[in-house]
Scaffold this motif. Structure first.
Motif, PDB file in Angstrom:
ATOM      1  N   GLY B  32       8.249   8.888   6.434  1.00 38.21           N
ATOM      2  CA  GLY B  32       8.450   7.530   6.929  1.00 38.21           C
ATOM      3  C   GLY B  32       8.925   7.505   8.363  1.00 38.21           C
ATOM      4  N   ALA B  33       9.799   8.457   8.720  1.00 41.35           N
ATOM      5  CA  ALA B  33      10.271   8.545  10.102  1.00 41.35           C
ATOM      6  C   ALA B  33       9.116   8.851  11.052  1.00 41.35           C
ATOM      7  CB  ALA B  33      11.348   9.613  10.214  1.00 41.35           C
ATOM      8  N   VAL B  34       8.179   9.708  10.615  1.00 37.98           N
ATOM      9  CA  VAL B  34       7.010   9.998  11.451  1.00 37.98           C
ATOM     10  C   VAL B  34       6.226   8.722  11.728  1.00 37.98           C
ATOM     11  CG1 VAL B  34       4.837  11.236  11.537  1.00 37.98           C
ATOM     12  CG2 VAL B  34       6.832  12.373  10.682  1.00 37.98           C
ATOM     13  N   VAL B  37       8.060   6.493  14.288  1.00 40.82           N
ATOM     14  CA  VAL B  37       7.923   7.011  15.652  1.00 40.82           C
ATOM     15  C   VAL B  37       6.515   6.721  16.174  1.00 40.82           C
ATOM     16  CG1 VAL B  37       7.962   9.089  17.053  1.00 40.82           C
ATOM     17  CG2 VAL B  37       9.673   8.743  15.331  1.00 40.82           C
ATOM     18  N   LEU B  38       5.522   6.802  15.288  1.00 41.41           N
ATOM     19  CA  LEU B  38       4.144   6.509  15.706  1.00 41.41           C
ATOM     20  C   LEU B  38       4.021   5.064  16.173  1.00 41.41           C
ATOM     21  CD1 LEU B  38       1.274   7.443  15.994  1.00 41.41           C
ATOM     22  CD2 LEU B  38       0.870   6.800  13.656  1.00 41.41           C
ATOM     23  N   SER B  39       4.737   4.138  15.509  1.00 42.31           N
ATOM     24  CA  SER B  39       4.643   2.748  15.951  1.00 42.31           C
ATOM     25  C   SER B  39       5.295   2.571  17.326  1.00 42.31           C
ATOM     26  CB  SER B  39       5.262   1.824  14.928  1.00 42.31           C
ATOM     27  OG  SER B  39       6.616   1.660  15.155  1.00 42.31           O
ATOM     28  N   ILE B  40       6.382   3.337  17.601  1.00 43.38           N
ATOM     29  CA  ILE B  40       6.989   3.265  18.945  1.00 43.38           C
ATOM     30  C   ILE B  40       6.021   3.825  19.979  1.00 43.38           C
ATOM     31  CG2 ILE B  40       8.967   3.945  20.332  1.00 43.38           C
ATOM     32  CD1 ILE B  40      10.558   4.151  17.807  1.00 43.38           C
ATOM     33  N   VAL B  41       5.275   4.885  19.597  1.00 41.09           N
ATOM     34  CA  VAL B  41       4.283   5.450  20.529  1.00 41.09           C
ATOM     35  C   VAL B  41       3.227   4.402  20.867  1.00 41.09           C
ATOM     36  CG1 VAL B  41       2.430   7.133  20.698  1.00 41.09           C
ATOM     37  CG2 VAL B  41       4.633   7.834  19.867  1.00 41.09           C
ATOM     38  N   PHE B  42       2.785   3.641  19.848  1.00 43.60           N
ATOM     39  CA  PHE B  42       1.804   2.592  20.115  1.00 43.60           C
ATOM     40  C   PHE B  42       2.367   1.539  21.059  1.00 43.60           C
ATOM     41  CE2 PHE B  42      -0.499   3.532  15.963  1.00 43.60           C
ATOM     42  CZ  PHE B  42      -1.505   4.172  16.634  1.00 43.60           C
ATOM     43  N   LEU B  43       3.675   1.243  20.914  1.00 44.19           N
ATOM     44  CA  LEU B  43       4.281   0.269  21.830  1.00 44.19           C
ATOM     45  C   LEU B  43       4.289   0.800  23.249  1.00 44.19           C
ATOM     46  CD1 LEU B  43       7.409  -1.472  20.342  1.00 44.19           C
ATOM     47  CD2 LEU B  43       5.308  -2.465  21.141  1.00 44.19           C
ATOM     48  N   ILE B  44       4.565   2.114  23.424  1.00 46.10           N
ATOM     49  CA  ILE B  44       4.679   2.667  24.771  1.00 46.10           C
ATOM     50  C   ILE B  44       3.315   2.673  25.467  1.00 46.10           C
ATOM     51  CG2 ILE B  44       5.107   4.824  26.011  1.00 46.10           C
ATOM     52  CD1 ILE B  44       7.442   5.279  24.261  1.00 46.10           C
ATOM     53  N   THR B  53       0.827  -3.497  13.100  1.00 46.03           N
ATOM     54  CA  THR B  53       0.109  -3.085  11.889  1.00 46.03           C
ATOM     55  C   THR B  53       0.655  -1.769  11.355  1.00 46.03           C
ATOM     56  OG1 THR B  53      -1.820  -4.141  12.827  1.00 46.03           O
ATOM     57  CG2 THR B  53      -2.177  -2.732  10.954  1.00 46.03           C
ATOM     58  N   GLN B  54       0.918  -0.819  12.261  1.00 48.02           N
ATOM     59  CA  GLN B  54       1.407   0.493  11.836  1.00 48.02           C
ATOM     60  C   GLN B  54       2.758   0.379  11.137  1.00 48.02           C
ATOM     61  OE1 GLN B  54       0.410   3.602  11.776  1.00 48.02           O
ATOM     62  NE2 GLN B  54       2.398   4.364  11.163  1.00 48.02           N
ATOM     63  N   ILE B  55       3.690  -0.382  11.724  1.00 50.21           N
ATOM     64  CA  ILE B  55       5.037  -0.413  11.138  1.00 50.21           C
ATOM     65  C   ILE B  55       5.006  -1.126   9.790  1.00 50.21           C
ATOM     66  CG2 ILE B  55       5.924  -2.532  12.204  1.00 50.21           C
ATOM     67  CD1 ILE B  55       8.435  -0.967  12.807  1.00 50.21           C
ATOM     68  N   VAL B  56       4.146  -2.143   9.666  1.00 49.83           N
ATOM     69  CA  VAL B  56       4.098  -2.906   8.424  1.00 49.83           C
ATOM     70  C   VAL B  56       3.452  -2.087   7.308  1.00 49.83           C
ATOM     71  CG1 VAL B  56       2.856  -4.808   7.452  1.00 49.83           C
ATOM     72  CG2 VAL B  56       4.228  -5.181   9.415  1.00 49.83           C
ATOM     73  N   VAL B  57       2.325  -1.416   7.636  1.00 47.99           N
ATOM     74  CA  VAL B  57       1.650  -0.604   6.630  1.00 47.99           C
ATOM     75  C   VAL B  57       2.516   0.586   6.238  1.00 47.99           C
ATOM     76  CG1 VAL B  57      -0.364   0.842   6.259  1.00 47.99           C
ATOM     77  CG2 VAL B  57      -0.619  -1.352   7.303  1.00 47.99           C
ATOM     78  N   GLU B  58       3.249   1.127   7.224  1.00 52.66           N
ATOM     79  CA  GLU B  58       4.133   2.256   6.928  1.00 52.66           C
ATOM     80  C   GLU B  58       5.209   1.856   5.917  1.00 52.66           C
ATOM     81  OE1 GLU B  58       3.745   5.323   8.227  1.00 52.66           O
ATOM     82  OE2 GLU B  58       5.324   5.911   6.836  1.00 52.66           O
ATOM     83  N   MET B  59       5.762   0.639   6.106  1.00 51.79           N
ATOM     84  CA  MET B  59       6.780   0.171   5.154  1.00 51.79           C
ATOM     85  C   MET B  59       6.205   0.063   3.748  1.00 51.79           C
ATOM     86  SD  MET B  59       8.895  -2.860   6.777  1.00 51.79           S
ATOM     87  CE  MET B  59       9.167  -2.834   8.490  1.00 51.79           C
ATOM     88  N   LEU B  60       5.007  -0.512   3.637  1.00 49.86           N
ATOM     89  CA  LEU B  60       4.406  -0.689   2.314  1.00 49.86           C
ATOM     90  C   LEU B  60       4.128   0.664   1.665  1.00 49.86           C
ATOM     91  CD1 LEU B  60       3.535  -2.950   0.487  1.00 49.86           C
ATOM     92  CD2 LEU B  60       1.243  -2.663   1.302  1.00 49.86           C
ATOM     93  N   CYS B  61       3.597   1.617   2.457  1.00 47.60           N
ATOM     94  CA  CYS B  61       3.325   2.946   1.904  1.00 47.60           C
ATOM     95  C   CYS B  61       4.613   3.627   1.483  1.00 47.60           C
ATOM     96  CB  CYS B  61       2.625   3.812   2.936  1.00 47.60           C
ATOM     97  SG  CYS B  61       0.988   3.285   3.304  1.00 47.60           S
ATOM     98  N   PHE B  62       5.674   3.433   2.276  1.00 43.80           N
ATOM     99  CA  PHE B  62       6.978   4.022   1.970  1.00 43.80           C
ATOM    100  C   PHE B  62       7.492   3.509   0.632  1.00 43.80           C
ATOM    101  CE2 PHE B  62      11.604   4.091   2.713  1.00 43.80           C
ATOM    102  CZ  PHE B  62      11.750   5.439   2.906  1.00 43.80           C
ATOM    103  N   ILE B  63       7.411   2.178   0.450  1.00 39.65           N
ATOM    104  CA  ILE B  63       7.907   1.598  -0.805  1.00 39.65           C
ATOM    105  C   ILE B  63       7.074   2.086  -1.984  1.00 39.65           C
ATOM    106  CG2 ILE B  63       8.219  -0.547  -2.046  1.00 39.65           C
ATOM    107  CD1 ILE B  63       8.797  -1.851   0.613  1.00 39.65           C
ATOM    108  N   ILE B  64       5.738   2.134  -1.799  1.00 39.71           N
ATOM    109  CA  ILE B  64       4.889   2.581  -2.903  1.00 39.71           C
ATOM    110  C   ILE B  64       5.176   4.034  -3.238  1.00 39.71           C
ATOM    111  CG2 ILE B  64       2.498   3.113  -3.509  1.00 39.71           C
ATOM    112  CD1 ILE B  64       1.661   0.581  -2.221  1.00 39.71           C
TER     113      ILE B  64
END
Lengths: 150, 182
Positions: B32-34, B37-44, B53-64
């Motif tokens: 999840g931390a990876v 960090v990927l979403s911060i890279v997209f912001l930069i 999209t990345q941060i939201v999908v990451e949260m859903l995958c994390f919960i699942i």
């Protein structure tokens, strides 16, 4: 406390969820409706809408969440989103070609602008939100028999 | 640019930590931390649509991952000879690197491509579609076929998951289906 509040997590989580889950749902709808003006769009907004129901289910248990959004409604929204997106594309044939932007473009930076783009966003958000929540329900709730005995 | 490289190194470290950890909960948290960090890279690199999209999908995958897979006893497969497995893995990595070096030489330079189509999108996107978010105007107007394919993929994935894990397909011959205890 009443019987229906026994499932799910502790009281603190439930109270916080009661305050925040509506805001999360509203933020998802905002992201969808402003998808053609600001960053976001149908996919991200749909996932946020699905996450608000996932939040409800994690905090209050499956009964409350499935009462708000029954399984019939989920499959209805899923199919409606897919058909809506396809029919928007097909209506373009009356003017010429597939995915024709047949509504007037309007003034940029306004909410009602960009022709068919907001409608496509709404269709995709319905599809994505309902579909991902259905996947979550299927993966979390359905269990094999040998898993139940443990 | 230096912060981009720091974040990339952090992602690689997180992925290695995920593989090496024995505890499943810790592994899920570090993957999840990876993703974060990927979403911060997209912001930069100035892609806020992708970051959201990345941060939201990451949260859903994390919960699942947390809810669905953590309780299960996942078997760790170590069949076959250790030497053979290592040689096969090293061979495939070498082939991949060789092909990748050959292929990347033909790509245009980073940030300096030909951009013939993209220039037209950038110049005429606002006028032709009226959408001030250019990404949205591309994925839903110029390239709407791709979005239709993506929506079809998601639809197929949902139907596949529901078909595989549904209750009726799993019951044995003499088993009685109980609907209420899911």
């Amino acid at each position: 406390m009443s019987k229906e509040h026994d499932a799910g997590m502790s009281l603190i989580v439930k109270v916080i969820t009661r305050f925040t889950v509506g805001l999360i749902l509203l933020y998802g709808i905002y992201i969808v409706l402003h998808g053609h003006i600001s960053p976001g769009g149908g996919f991200a907004g749909g996932v946020i809408i699905a996450l608000s129901f996932v939040n409800l289910m994690l905090a209050y248990g499956k009964d409350v969440a499935l009462k708000k959004l029954p399984r019939k409604t989920i499959s209805f929204f899923e199919s409606t989103g897919a058909l809506l997106f396809l029919s928007i594309a097909l209506i373009g044939f009356f003017g010429g070609y597939f995915f024709l932007n047949f509504i007037s473009k309007g003034e940029p930076f306004r909410l009602f602008s960009a022709g068919i783009v907001p409608f496509c966003n709404i269709a995709i958000s319905l599809k994505v939100g309902a579909g991902l929540f259905a996947i979550f329900i299927a993966l979390v709730l359905l269990k094999f028999d040998w898993e139940k005995k443990e | 640019m230096i912060e981009l490289y720091i974040l990339l190194v952090l992602m690689i470290v997180g992925a290695i930590v995920t593989i090496e950890l024995k505890d499943l909960l810790a592994a899920v948290i570090s993957i999840g931390a990876v993703g974060m960090v990927l979403s911060i890279v997209f912001l930069i690199i100035k892609a806020p649509d992708l970051a959201i999209t990345q941060i939201v999908v990451e949260m859903l995958c994390f919960i699942i991952l947390l809810r669905a897979t953590l309780k299960k006893d996942l078997p760790f497969s170590t069949t076959g000879s250790w030497l053979f497995n290592t040689f096969v893995a090293a061979g495939f990595i070498a082939i991949f690197l060789f092909v990748a070096v050959k292929a990347f030489k033909d790509l245009p330079e980073f940030g300096y491509p030909i951009m013939r189509v993209a220039n037209i999108y950038l110049k005429e996107g606002l006028v032709k579609t009226g959408a001030s978010n250019l990404v949205s105007s591309i994925i839903l107007d110029f390239r709407a076929y791709d979005t239709l394919g993506e929506a079809t993929i998601l639809f197929t994935a949902v139907i596949g998951v529901l078909t595989i894990v549904r209750r009726i397909g799993r019951k044995k011959k003499d088993e009685i289906v109980e609907e209420d205890d899911e």
